[in-house]
Design an enzyme around this catalytic site. Structure first.
Site, PDB file in Angstrom:
ATOM      1  N   ARG A 150      19.221  89.112  -2.424  1.00 10.71           N
ATOM      2  CA  ARG A 150      20.263  88.466  -3.217  1.00 10.71           C
ATOM      3  C   ARG A 150      21.251  87.799  -2.259  1.00 10.71           C
ATOM      4  O   ARG A 150      21.616  88.376  -1.230  1.00 10.71           O
ATOM      5  CB  ARG A 150      21.005  89.476  -4.096  1.00 10.71           C
ATOM      6  CG  ARG A 150      20.253  89.916  -5.343  1.00 10.71           C
ATOM      7  CD  ARG A 150      20.123  88.814  -6.392  1.00 10.71           C
ATOM      8  NE  ARG A 150      19.445  89.270  -7.611  1.00 10.71           N
ATOM      9  CZ  ARG A 150      18.145  89.110  -7.854  1.00 10.71           C
ATOM     10  NH1 ARG A 150      17.374  88.501  -6.962  1.00 10.71           N
ATOM     11  NH2 ARG A 150      17.616  89.533  -8.983  1.00 10.71           N
ATOM     12  N   HIS A 174      15.412  79.943  -4.719  1.00  8.39           N
ATOM     13  CA  HIS A 174      15.168  81.227  -5.409  1.00  8.39           C
ATOM     14  C   HIS A 174      13.785  81.231  -6.090  1.00  8.39           C
ATOM     15  O   HIS A 174      13.689  81.328  -7.318  1.00  8.39           O
ATOM     16  CB  HIS A 174      16.279  81.513  -6.438  1.00  8.39           C
ATOM     17  CG  HIS A 174      16.389  82.966  -6.796  1.00  8.39           C
ATOM     18  ND1 HIS A 174      17.568  83.575  -7.140  1.00  8.39           N
ATOM     19  CD2 HIS A 174      15.440  83.941  -6.866  1.00  8.39           C
ATOM     20  CE1 HIS A 174      17.355  84.852  -7.413  1.00  8.39           C
ATOM     21  NE2 HIS A 174      16.064  85.103  -7.254  1.00  8.39           N
ATOM     22  N   GLU A 194      24.643  80.266  -6.106  1.00 10.81           N
ATOM     23  CA  GLU A 194      23.381  79.634  -6.517  1.00 10.81           C
ATOM     24  C   GLU A 194      23.636  78.820  -7.762  1.00 10.81           C
ATOM     25  O   GLU A 194      24.260  79.341  -8.696  1.00 10.81           O
ATOM     26  CB  GLU A 194      22.323  80.694  -6.832  1.00 10.81           C
ATOM     27  CG  GLU A 194      21.673  81.255  -5.600  1.00 10.81           C
ATOM     28  CD  GLU A 194      20.543  82.221  -5.902  1.00 10.81           C
ATOM     29  OE1 GLU A 194      19.960  82.145  -7.008  1.00 10.81           O
ATOM     30  OE2 GLU A 194      20.245  83.044  -5.047  1.00 10.81           O
TER      31      GLU A 194
HETATM   32  P1  NAP Z   1      13.401  98.713  -5.011  1.00  7.32           P
HETATM   33  O1  NAP Z   1      11.984  99.174  -5.051  1.00  7.32           O
HETATM   34  O2  NAP Z   1      14.410  99.410  -5.855  1.00  7.32           O
HETATM   35  O3  NAP Z   1      13.863  98.759  -3.473  1.00  7.32           O
HETATM   36  C1  NAP Z   1      15.170  98.569  -3.045  1.00  7.32           C
HETATM   37  C2  NAP Z   1      15.426  99.527  -1.897  1.00  7.32           C
HETATM   38  O4  NAP Z   1      16.711  99.236  -1.338  1.00  7.32           O
HETATM   39  C3  NAP Z   1      15.466 100.984  -2.355  1.00  7.32           C
HETATM   40  O5  NAP Z   1      14.275 101.639  -1.994  1.00  7.32           O
HETATM   41  C4  NAP Z   1      16.705 101.570  -1.651  1.00  7.32           C
HETATM   42  O6  NAP Z   1      16.295 102.635  -0.830  1.00  7.32           O
HETATM   43  C5  NAP Z   1      17.231 100.420  -0.785  1.00  7.32           C
HETATM   44  N1  NAP Z   1      18.677 100.375  -0.798  1.00  7.32           N
HETATM   45  C6  NAP Z   1      19.545 100.518  -1.842  1.00  7.32           C
HETATM   46  N2  NAP Z   1      20.806 100.439  -1.424  1.00  7.32           N
HETATM   47  C7  NAP Z   1      20.760 100.246  -0.074  1.00  7.32           C
HETATM   48  C8  NAP Z   1      21.737 100.097   0.931  1.00  7.32           C
HETATM   49  N3  NAP Z   1      23.053 100.195   0.648  1.00  7.32           N
HETATM   50  N4  NAP Z   1      21.337  99.898   2.203  1.00  7.32           N
HETATM   51  C9  NAP Z   1      20.015  99.853   2.508  1.00  7.32           C
HETATM   52  N5  NAP Z   1      19.042 100.008   1.597  1.00  7.32           N
HETATM   53  C10 NAP Z   1      19.406 100.195   0.319  1.00  7.32           C
HETATM   54  O7  NAP Z   1      13.503  97.179  -5.380  1.00  7.32           O
HETATM   55  P2  NAP Z   1      12.431  96.017  -5.109  1.00  7.32           P
HETATM   56  O8  NAP Z   1      11.558  95.870  -6.285  1.00  7.32           O
HETATM   57  O9  NAP Z   1      11.825  96.214  -3.757  1.00  7.32           O
HETATM   58  O10 NAP Z   1      13.431  94.750  -5.098  1.00  7.32           O
HETATM   59  C11 NAP Z   1      14.466  94.673  -4.136  1.00  7.32           C
HETATM   60  C12 NAP Z   1      15.428  93.557  -4.471  1.00  7.32           C
HETATM   61  O11 NAP Z   1      14.817  92.318  -4.211  1.00  7.32           O
HETATM   62  C13 NAP Z   1      15.858  93.488  -5.938  1.00  7.32           C
HETATM   63  O12 NAP Z   1      16.969  94.326  -6.202  1.00  7.32           O
HETATM   64  C14 NAP Z   1      16.184  92.033  -6.136  1.00  7.32           C
HETATM   65  O13 NAP Z   1      17.564  91.812  -6.005  1.00  7.32           O
HETATM   66  C15 NAP Z   1      15.436  91.332  -5.014  1.00  7.32           C
HETATM   67  N6  NAP Z   1      14.376  90.440  -5.518  1.00  7.32           N
HETATM   68  C16 NAP Z   1      14.467  89.106  -5.287  1.00  7.32           C
HETATM   69  C17 NAP Z   1      13.450  88.273  -5.729  1.00  7.32           C
HETATM   70  C18 NAP Z   1      13.511  86.794  -5.487  1.00  7.32           C
HETATM   71  O14 NAP Z   1      13.082  86.018  -6.337  1.00  7.32           O
HETATM   72  N7  NAP Z   1      13.995  86.358  -4.339  1.00  7.32           N
HETATM   73  C19 NAP Z   1      12.335  88.787  -6.417  1.00  7.32           C
HETATM   74  C20 NAP Z   1      12.283  90.150  -6.616  1.00  7.32           C
HETATM   75  C21 NAP Z   1      13.301  90.978  -6.164  1.00  7.32           C
HETATM   76  P3  NAP Z   1      17.304 103.863  -0.572  1.00  7.32           P
HETATM   77  O15 NAP Z   1      17.576 104.465  -1.911  1.00  7.32           O
HETATM   78  O16 NAP Z   1      16.543 104.738   0.375  1.00  7.32           O
HETATM   79  O17 NAP Z   1      18.505 103.281   0.071  1.00  7.32           O
END
Ligand code: NAP
Length: 307
Positions: free
Chosen positions: A225, A273, A254
């Site tokens: 993000r 994006h 954005e």
């Molecule tokens: P996810 O499986 O929930 O993974 C996010 C990870 O971030 C969690 O495992 C968490 O691990 C870690 N985290 C949370 N807070 C943190 C912090 N303060 N510092 C470091 N790590 C932290 O989510 P995902 O499906 O992989 O997606 C991740 C993100 O990608 C989404 O939230 C979304 O915003 C973004 N995204 C963007 C696109 C795009 O089009 N560009 C597409 C999909 C997703 P811990 O609990 O161990 O900290």
């Protein structure tokens, strides 16, 4: 039959399934409904199928007393005030998993493009500047054998790590629950890739201090993000050569206006994006969003509820 507002036309046939059971109002424009229009269309609806471009907050819930469910067509839900939804008894769902591979692929595309200067070298061909093979021109950085630092070891972070092993990369991770410290990751990585959600804790996680810890040869990739990176600090770091480059799928704001100062920074690659923008991923996101709405409107738990 419930009234549902869908804030954008979606690829695939998922909305047909919703329309078989409910009265569906689909926003027809290319640009999203503005906040007033969003509130107007949601008032009286029991279901809302929203996008990352929609701000779903307490004011919207106040004006939509019949609203039971919000299905966000995204895995991230930082556009939704989840606490306000809970207070109003509105279920919230997202679309985890089905966009993991597409977003990890795009992350690697950005990483490779920035490392090997694809945008600059492709532009030079179009500009007629390809006059000979030059031993010292268009030099970039090796991806194979380099160290990749992944911030946020979740679904997408893991999928990026799997791709990195195919490039013989050393992988460092930093999450709240595991891995090395953020400082160590920033100092040791040749590529830093962000995959944590946007939360109050991660807003401007990559600020001037974090960028200063990175190697001057390092490249920052953000497909998470935009506001996780301080854009002013990033622009300065690129101009001053604090880091070697950045590749962004997400920005703050954005869309990024064409005259945004960040766009004048050197060695910057920005795409609009498109992390989940494969045919298959976007169709599955639409399917999961409809699954969430259908379940909630039938009085059942959403299969992909945000907790
Ligand atoms: P996810 O499986 O929930 O993974 C996010 C990870 O971030 C969690 O495992 C968490 O691990 C870690 N985290 C949370 N807070 C943190 C912090 N303060 N510092 C470091 N790590 C932290 O989510 P995902 O499906 O992989 O997606 C991740 C993100 O990608 C989404 O939230 C979304 O915003 C973004 N995204 C963007 C696109 C795009 O089009 N560009 C597409 C999909 C997703 P811990 O609990 O161990 O900290």
């Amino acid at each position: 039959m419930a009234r549902c507002f869908v804030t954008r036309q979606l690829p695939g046939t998922a909305l047909d399934r919703l329309a078989e059971v409910h009265e569906v109002d689909v926003w027809p424009e290319r640009l999203p409904p503005d906040p007033d229009e969003l509130r107007r269309r949601t008032a009286g609806a029991r279901g809302l199928l929203s996008m990352v471009t929609d701000r779903i907050d307490g004011e919207l819930f106040d004006g939509a007393p019949e609203l039971e469910a919000v299905a966000n067509c995204a895995v991230g839900y930082d556009n939704i005030d989840v606490e306000a939804a809970r207070e109003h008894g509105v279920a919230v769902g997202n679309t985890p998993g089905v966009l993991t591979g597409a977003t990890a692929d795009l992350t690697f595309a950005l990483l490779l493009s920035a490392a090997r200067r694809l945008p600059q070298s492709a532009a030079s061909v179009l500009e007629g500047d390809w006059v000979t093979w030059e031993p010292g021109a268009h030099l970039g950085y090796d991806v194979h054998g380099a160290t990749l630092g992944i911030v946020g070891r979740g679904r997408i972070g893991e999928a990026v790590a799997r791709r990195a092993t195919g490039f013989d990369m050393e992988v460092l991770v930093h999450s709240r629950s595991c891995g090395v410290s953020l400082d160590e990751l920033l100092e040791r990585s040749d590529f830093v890739s962000l995959h944590c959600p946007l939360t109050p804790e991660t807003r401007h996680l990559i600020d001037a201090g974090a960028l200063a810890r990175m190697k001057p040869t390092a490249i920052l990739v953000n497909t998470a993000r935009g506001p996780i990176v301080d854009p002013v600090a990033l622009g300065r770091a690129l101009h001053e050569g604090t880091i070697a480059g950045a590749a962004l799928d997400v920005t703050d704001p954005e869309p990024l206006p064409a005259d945004d100062p960040l766009l004048s920074a050197p060695n910057l690659l920005v795409v609009p994006h498109i992390g989940s923008a494969s045919h298959a991923a976007r169709e599955k996101m639409a399917e999961l969003s409809v699954d969430n709405l259908l379940a909630a409107l039938a009085g059942e738990p959403m299969p992909h509820a945000v907790t």
